[in-house]
Design an enzyme around this catalytic site. Sequence first.
Site, PDB file in Angstrom:
ATOM      1  N   HIS A 187      -7.851  -3.946  -7.008  1.00  8.60           N
ATOM      2  CA  HIS A 187      -7.522  -3.328  -5.748  1.00  8.60           C
ATOM      3  C   HIS A 187      -8.667  -3.371  -4.791  1.00  8.60           C
ATOM      4  O   HIS A 187      -9.587  -2.631  -4.635  1.00  8.60           O
ATOM      5  CB  HIS A 187      -7.046  -1.969  -5.881  1.00  8.60           C
ATOM      6  CG  HIS A 187      -6.395  -1.228  -4.871  1.00  8.60           C
ATOM      7  ND1 HIS A 187      -5.168  -1.575  -4.605  1.00  8.60           N
ATOM      8  CD2 HIS A 187      -6.835  -0.376  -3.797  1.00  8.60           C
ATOM      9  CE1 HIS A 187      -4.597  -0.960  -3.439  1.00  8.60           C
ATOM     10  NE2 HIS A 187      -5.863  -0.096  -3.145  1.00  8.60           N
TER      11      HIS A 187
ATOM     12  N   ARG B 288       0.903  -1.208  -0.017  1.00 13.23           N
ATOM     13  CA  ARG B 288      -0.231   0.071   0.116  1.00 13.23           C
ATOM     14  C   ARG B 288       0.836   1.372   0.076  1.00 13.23           C
ATOM     15  O   ARG B 288       0.616   2.096  -0.755  1.00 13.23           O
ATOM     16  CB  ARG B 288      -1.009   0.066   1.132  1.00 13.23           C
ATOM     17  CG  ARG B 288      -1.753  -0.923   1.322  1.00 13.23           C
ATOM     18  CD  ARG B 288      -2.951  -0.501   2.116  1.00 13.23           C
ATOM     19  NE  ARG B 288      -3.959  -1.861   2.557  1.00 13.23           N
ATOM     20  CZ  ARG B 288      -4.864  -1.881   3.564  1.00 13.23           C
ATOM     21  NH1 ARG B 288      -5.034  -0.644   4.137  1.00 13.23           N
ATOM     22  NH2 ARG B 288      -5.674  -2.706   3.719  1.00 13.23           N
TER      23      ARG B 288
ATOM     24  N   TYR C 263     -19.127  12.886 -10.658  1.00 22.18           N
ATOM     25  CA  TYR C 263     -19.084  14.138 -11.471  1.00 22.18           C
ATOM     26  C   TYR C 263     -17.882  14.302 -12.297  1.00 22.18           C
ATOM     27  O   TYR C 263     -17.935  15.147 -13.304  1.00 22.18           O
ATOM     28  CB  TYR C 263     -19.459  15.371 -10.568  1.00 22.18           C
ATOM     29  CG  TYR C 263     -20.675  15.436  -9.740  1.00 22.18           C
ATOM     30  CD1 TYR C 263     -21.830  15.318 -10.232  1.00 22.18           C
ATOM     31  CD2 TYR C 263     -20.623  15.177  -8.275  1.00 22.18           C
ATOM     32  CE1 TYR C 263     -23.058  15.260  -9.727  1.00 22.18           C
ATOM     33  CE2 TYR C 263     -21.831  15.267  -7.481  1.00 22.18           C
ATOM     34  CZ  TYR C 263     -23.082  15.403  -8.128  1.00 22.18           C
ATOM     35  OH  TYR C 263     -24.196  15.283  -7.646  1.00 22.18           O
TER      36      TYR C 263
END
Length: 822
Positions: free
Chosen positions: A86, A40, A130
């Site tokens: 992921h 990570r 958006y």
Amino acid sequence: MSKPAPKSLEVFMMEEIKRSISEELVESYMNYSMSVIIGRAIPDVRDGLKPVQRRILFSMKELNLKNSGPTKKSARIVGEVMGKYHPHGDMAIYDAIVRLAQDFTMRYPLVQGQGNFGSIDRDPAAASRYTEAKLSKLAEEMLEDIDENTVDMVPNFDETLNEPVVLPSKIPQLLLNGASGIAVGMATSIPPHNIGELADLIVKFIDDPQMDDEKVAGLLKGPDFPTGGIIMDSESIKNIYLTGRGSLIVRSRTSIEEIKNRNRIVVTEIPYGVSKATLIEEIADYAKNAKETLISDIRDESDKDGLRIVIEVSRNADPNIVLNRLLKHTSLETHFAVHMLVIDHGKPKLMNLKQIIKAFVDHRYEVVKRRSQFEFERFSKRAHVVEGLIKASMAIGTVVDIVKNAKDLGDAIDGLMKVLGVSKEQADAIMDMKLQRLTTLEHQKLDEEYRTLTQDMSKLRELLGADEKIMEEIKKETLYIKEKYGDKRRSEIAQNTESINIEDLITDDDMVVTITRNGYVSSTKLENYKMQNRGGKGNISMRTREDDYIEHAFVTTRLSYTGFITNLGKFYFMKNYNFQESEKGTKGKLILNYFNLSPNEKVKSIISIGHNLDSSKDLWIATKKGKIKRMSLGNFSFRFNGVNALKLEDEDEVVDTALTDTKDKNIIVLSTMKGFVSSFKDEDVRQMGKNAMGIKGIKLQSGDEVVSMIVVKESEIEDIQLLTISEKGLGKRSRFSDYAVHRRGARGLRNLKLTGKNGFVVGTVKVVESDEIIAVTASGKAIRFKVSDLSITSRNTQGFRCIDVDEDDKVVTFAPLRGIDS
């Protein structure tokens, strides 16, 4: 009898493992830690990406989100990454996409966003539904050749798909955009750099791979932050590149503008990682909480053309001082901690610059070699097929007969293999060949293709046979990246390795420092005081309230220390430029803005310490009851609450102080309110500690008290005169040689004959012929006159009128302006 345990339970009991819980916790925690570190938080040294970043770019390639094509909803990309590669939170993935698209976070963004992707004010990005995104051109360079077996592919989390272990990456992404991440027990922080400078370094390293760490560190100019700024300590950069760790001072780019006799500080670049909105809040908070008014207004004038913060400086404040204080107390200047921790061969490792460059070059060597091998095999297969097609086109009649007489496809392929001597792959290609390939033009195209393939294979064979050729290919690709994406450096590397010293920006002007009975400190340029003749009325030095008047006036310089001794025996000191400069006639600022005085504490003496706190100097303190104390100036250090310099008896207080040099032999002179002077040698008083009360300096008459103390060097006795002034402006100048030196504790000699109309003695100072005097009255009037205006008289005389004092006014303090320090 109890029943035997079931067989499954017996098996379970046989598999039971007895183990210490501490061992189990340690192993489990270590496994978790390594999972976070490798999976990570820490980037791979080869492509410089964390797993989530790598998976985002790979997924966008799989979605065919090329830079030349249309964008796609970020939510669609997040779903692709999360569902296939992921399996973590969608917000974590979207946050990573947003950072890859921010031009103030990434020096060279890898994602081209459309919509609201946040701002330098730390405004959050719009929701993923958006915004839209696609790969940047530079990101495509990182993914190029990934389909040519250039990197290893491994199964994804559910083993249904394959994902790359690392990207081929033509660019040194680790240093190009930097990295930051916090894992378990370790963290990484790598600054971004300029792509052209990195490309030059890689080329030079390939030319001379044996160069040592120090030479490699010297070839890279330094970090290049997307927000610009100035990196102040260039020497630290080289040390960071040598060790892989360190800290950089990053300063905002500022300028000082003067408009209509007012100064303003304009900020056009800020340190990397600093929020503009937060910075403005810090500056506003500092201006609000500062003990003096330095800033009158702050505005954000940033627009599409760039960042611009305007800080309006108060009229009487020095903009250079204000700027340096803001650099010290706000994020206008920050420290960027560097810790170049990376994943190398599956393990976390701290690397220096040479190791990182070598790892990238080794990675590119492997990529180019595997790509070349892949292309060679592909060309070889194609050449083999084209060779069969050429044979078929030259014997087309035979091919037609074989196919025509064959029972099925397999029989036709066998016939072609036996008659034409072609391989199975060639026979399959012949069977798939269109009739148009039988024309003469197509035959020529096959010949041309075959020649091209053999030439490419020859080059690849030559490339694979020499490491030098591979390295030349890496250099060629690196220079191509520089030429295509290179740009100008944004961050400036300061030539000076140290931060700017605030005192370098300040002229050492002569200043008059005054303090009133109510504790108002004023610092005014000496040039504001006009010369007058003896007997003048004076002019307004400071406007005070009716119950206030100036008690102390002192001439010093802006870069000198001024020491303040209070009636309670506390010692405070500060550089004079820290006092707000006032216009002549203003009352200044309350001393409580500078020092933490107690309610019943007031300044009794101010002294000019000079430019340094010299331990070779002694501080002398005289009290109202005639006590004297000597102590080393080296005993003191700056404290906001002051330092205790003297332990006082009841109803006693400090009246005056002085400084001496330990190598000089001096005469200490104490002057009293009723006109007596007592002189004794400094050797009569030993050095004492801060808690000592002092010893008797003069024997006082009933109702008398000490008003001042001066120090005269034995070497200057013949040149010095004593100037004494009374409350009603009576002044007398006498030669110091007229005063006999007695033992410490004596009553002393009569210095000035006093009458009721002349008032008590204000003080006595030492002067020479060329000195000037500034005297201040209780009403705030000040007069400046020459010492030479007063005639030299004998010791026990009345003196002359040196300042015309109104009936309801009186002289409260006076000081020499030039000459020997008092």
